[in-house]
Design an enzyme around this catalytic site. Structure first.
Site, mmCIF file in Angstrom:
data_model
loop_
_atom_site.group_PDB
_atom_site.id
_atom_site.type_symbol
_atom_site.label_atom_id
_atom_site.label_comp_id
_atom_site.label_asym_id
_atom_site.label_seq_id
_atom_site.Cartn_x
_atom_site.Cartn_y
_atom_site.Cartn_z
ATOM 1 N N GLY A 127 -14.412 57.615 -111.516
ATOM 2 C CA GLY A 127 -14.791 58.401 -110.343
ATOM 3 C C GLY A 127 -15.114 59.851 -110.641
ATOM 4 O O GLY A 127 -15.786 60.175 -111.626
ATOM 5 N N ASP A 130 -4.877 60.375 -118.023
ATOM 6 C CA ASP A 130 -4.677 59.486 -116.869
ATOM 7 C C ASP A 130 -3.444 58.635 -117.141
ATOM 8 O O ASP A 130 -2.879 58.658 -118.244
ATOM 9 C CB ASP A 130 -5.913 58.613 -116.613
ATOM 10 C CG ASP A 130 -6.146 58.397 -115.116
ATOM 11 O OD1 ASP A 130 -5.142 58.106 -114.408
ATOM 12 O OD2 ASP A 130 -7.287 58.529 -114.662
ATOM 13 N N ASN A 187 -7.441 67.258 -111.399
ATOM 14 C CA ASN A 187 -8.237 66.365 -110.557
ATOM 15 C C ASN A 187 -7.451 65.165 -110.039
ATOM 16 O O ASN A 187 -7.769 64.623 -108.975
ATOM 17 C CB ASN A 187 -9.454 65.867 -111.345
ATOM 18 C CG ASN A 187 -10.120 64.677 -110.683
ATOM 19 O OD1 ASN A 187 -10.781 64.812 -109.652
ATOM 20 N ND2 ASN A 187 -9.902 63.492 -111.246
ATOM 21 N N ALA A 188 -6.425 64.731 -110.768
ATOM 22 C CA ALA A 188 -5.712 63.502 -110.416
ATOM 23 C C ALA A 188 -5.217 63.546 -108.971
ATOM 24 O O ALA A 188 -4.639 64.550 -108.530
ATOM 25 C CB ALA A 188 -4.541 63.284 -111.368
ATOM 26 N N GLY A 189 -5.441 62.473 -108.263
ATOM 27 C CA GLY A 189 -4.996 62.413 -106.874
ATOM 28 C C GLY A 189 -4.968 60.986 -106.385
ATOM 29 O O GLY A 189 -5.652 60.109 -106.936
ATOM 30 N N TYR A 212 -2.017 63.180 -97.278
ATOM 31 C CA TYR A 212 -3.105 63.623 -98.161
ATOM 32 C C TYR A 212 -3.593 65.024 -97.764
ATOM 33 O O TYR A 212 -3.759 65.904 -98.613
ATOM 34 C CB TYR A 212 -4.249 62.619 -98.084
ATOM 35 C CG TYR A 212 -5.418 62.904 -99.007
ATOM 36 C CD1 TYR A 212 -5.330 62.614 -100.361
ATOM 37 C CD2 TYR A 212 -6.605 63.448 -98.517
ATOM 38 C CE1 TYR A 212 -6.404 62.867 -101.218
ATOM 39 C CE2 TYR A 212 -7.677 63.700 -99.356
ATOM 40 C CZ TYR A 212 -7.579 63.404 -100.705
ATOM 41 O OH TYR A 212 -8.638 63.659 -101.530
#
Length: 450
Positions: free
Chosen positions: A220, A240, A290-292, A356
Site C-alpha cells: 500500500g 513491518d 507510516n504503519a497504521g 482511528y
C-alpha cells in the site's frame, strides 16, 4: 480498483451521457521538466522572493513571464509577502484574474504571503490572513487538474529557504495537494553548503546519500513511500510486522534496501530499530511513521481491544520511537527529518472510526508538540494527512461510499499512494529545514474538514 468514471470521462460516450469530466493529473516522471510551459511570476508591494523565483524557474528551462499575454500559462507565482493594505490585495486580484483564465491543465498557482502573527497593524494582519481564504477559494474554482497553494513565510526567511517548497508546489510531484497552506520559517540546524544545494543530482535524486526508514512498508502507501524515496536516491530500511514478511521482502528487494521484521508496539521495538540503524547504516536521516491499522466500530459498540490496538500502533509506537530519536546518542543525523502519516479522518472525523480518528488527530498534536525539540537537534518533524487514496482497503468499500470519497474534492478523484509519498519526499529533503511542525493534507482539497 480502477476508477471507471475517470476512465470513461474523456470519451465520446461520456460526453453523450453528460458524465462529469475527471481530469488527468500530471504526475512526476523522471526527466520531465518542472513545468511544461511558461510561468507568470509577479509581486505586490515590496518583493522579497519574486526575483529568486524567476531565476529558479529559468534555471529549470521554464520561461518566466512578467505579464499575462496570449500564451497559455502552466504556473502562476505571486509574491505577496510585501502586501500590507487592501489596495495591495486589490492589486493581487488584478494580477490573478487574467492569469487564471490563461492557466492550462494541471497548472499551478502558488501564492507567497507574510506571517500574519508578525504583521504590524490590523490591516496588514488582515491582508496576510486573507490569503488563506483566497487560495482555498482559487483551488475550488480551478479546473482540469490545476491546483492552488500558499506558502506563508516569516520575516527571517531567505529565498533559499523556500526553494524546496517552490519546487514541490510547482512540480508534478504535488499533483494531489491542493488548497494547502504551509508555513516556512528560518531553517533549523546548520545551513547546507552551496556545493550540496547545487549538486547536479539534486533535481532527480534529492535524497541521494540519505538513509530512510519506512514503517508499514510491506504494501500500500508504505510500499509506495519506499519506492518513491528510493527513486529519489535514499537507501531504504523497510519495516513491518513478521506476518507481512513476504511483502516486506518484495519492497526491500525492489528498492535495493534492507528489511527489518519488527512489531513496532513491542516494548523493545524502539531499541531494536535504533540499534539496527546505528549498526547497519551508521545512523538515519529520514524516519517515516507510516504503519497504521483500522479496527472500525461505532463508539457504542467499541471494545477496549479495538481501541487499544489502534491507538497503540497509530500513535503510541510513534511517541515511543520519537522519544528514542530525541534521546542523547540517538542515531538520528543532523538535518534529520521525521514525517508522520496522519489522516483526513483525524481532522474531519469519520463515522465508525472514533479510535482511528483519535489516533490520527493525536499524531497532529504530537508533531506540533515535538517540533521545537527536534529543532534543538537540527532536525524537523512534520505530518501528511491523506484523504481518499486508492488502495486495497478503499477498493473493498461499498460502491456508494467509494464514489462519494472519490468525488468530494476539487480534483474529482481519489489520490494515489505515490501522491502521499511525494509529499513525504518533500518534507524529507535536507533543504526543507524551514518546514517544522507542519501538517499538509494530500486530499485534492477534500470538502471534508476543510
Amino acid at each position: 480498483m480502477s476508477d471507471l468514471l475517470a476512465t470513461l470521462s474523456n470519451t465520446g460516450i461520456a460526453k453523450q451521457l453528460g458524465l462529469p469530466t475527471v481530469p488527468t493529473l500530471r504526475r512526476h516522471r523522471l526527466g520531465d521538466p518542472l513545468l511544461a510551459g511558461p510561468v507568470l511570476v509577479a509581486s505586490v508591494g515590496e518583493s522579497r522572493f519574486a526575483k529568486a523565483v524567476t531565476a529558479f524557474v529559468e534555471e529549470q528551462g521554464v520561461p518566466a513571464l512578467t505579464a499575462v499575454g496570449e500564451d497559455r500559462l502552466h504556473g502562476v507565482v505571486v509574491d505577496l509577502s510585501g502586501a500590507r493594505t487592501l489596495a495591495d490585495l486589490a492589486a493581487a486580484q488584478q494580477i490573478l484574474t487574467p492569469a487564471v483564465k490563461r492557466l492550462g491543465p494541471s497548472g499551478r498557482v502558488l501564492l507567497i504571503g507574510a506571517e500574519p502573527a508578525e504583521a504590524s497593524g490590523a490591516e496588514a494582519a488582515a491582508v496576510a490572513q486573507s490569503l488563506d481564504g483566497l487560495v482555498r477559494s482559487i483551488g475550488k474554482e480551478l479546473r482540469f487538474g490545476a491546483t492552488a497553494n500558499l506558502l506563508v513565510v516569516t520575516s527571517d526567511v531567505t529565498p533559499a529557504a523556500i526553494d524546496s517548497s517552490v519546487r514541490f508546489f510547482l512540480s508534478a510531484r504535488s499533483a494531489y495537494v491542493d488548497g494547502q497552506v504551509a508555513h516556512v520559517a528560518a531553517p533549523v540546524g546548520n545551513p547546507r553548503e552551496p556545493a550540496e544545494v547545487d549538486d547536479p543530482r539534486a533535481e532527480e535524486q534529492p535524497l541521494a546519500g540519505r538513509v530512510a526508514v519506512v514503517t508499514g512498508a510491506a504494501r500500500g502507501i508504505g510500499a509506495a513511500i519506499a519506492d518513491t524515496l528510493a527513486r529519489d536516491g535514499a537507501t531504504i530500511v523497510a519495516v513491518d510486522i513478521p506476518a507481512a514478511g513476504e511483502g516486506l521482502a518484495r519492497t526491500a528487494n525492489r528498492t535495493g534496501g534492507t528489511a527489518l521484521q519488527l512489531d513496532i508496539t513491542a516494548s523493545d521495538a524502539a531499541d531494536r530499530l535504533l540499534s539496527h540503524l546505528a549498526d547497519r547504516h551508521d545512523g538515519v536521516d529520514i524516519v517515516v511513521h507510516n504503519a497504521g491499522i483500522t479496527r472500525d466500530k461505532l463508539l457504542a459498540n467499541m471494545t477496549s481491544d479495538r481501541w487499544d490496538s489502534v491507538l497503540g500502533v497509530n500513535l503510541g509506537a510513534q511517541l515511543t520511537i520519537n522519544e528514542a530519536l530525541l534521546a542523547k546518542g540517538s542515531p538520528l543525523h543532523e538535518a534529520g527529518r521525521v514525517v508522520c502519516v496522519s489522516s483526513q479522518s483525524g481532522i474531519a472525523g469519520n463515522r465508525g472510526q472514533t479510535n482511528y480518528a483519535a489516533s490520527k488527530a493525536g499524531v497532529i498534536g504530537m508533531v506540533r508538540a515535538l517540533a521545537p525539540r527536534f529543532a534543538e537537534r537540527g532536525a524537523t518533524i512534520n505530518a501528511v494527512a491523506p484523504g481518499f487514496i486508492e488502495t486495497d482497503m478503499t477498493a473493498t468499500m461499498p460502491l456508494a461510499t467509494r464514489e462519494g470519497g472519490r468525488r468530494i474534492n476539487s480534483l474529482k478523484q481519489g489520490g494515489l499512494p505515490v501522491d502521499v509519498a511525494e509529499a513525504i519526499g518533500w518534507f524529507g529533503r535536507a533543504e526543507s529545514g524551514g518546514l517544522n511542525g507542519q501538517v499538509v493534507r494530500v486530499c485534492g482539497q477534500s470538502m471534508l474538514g476543510a
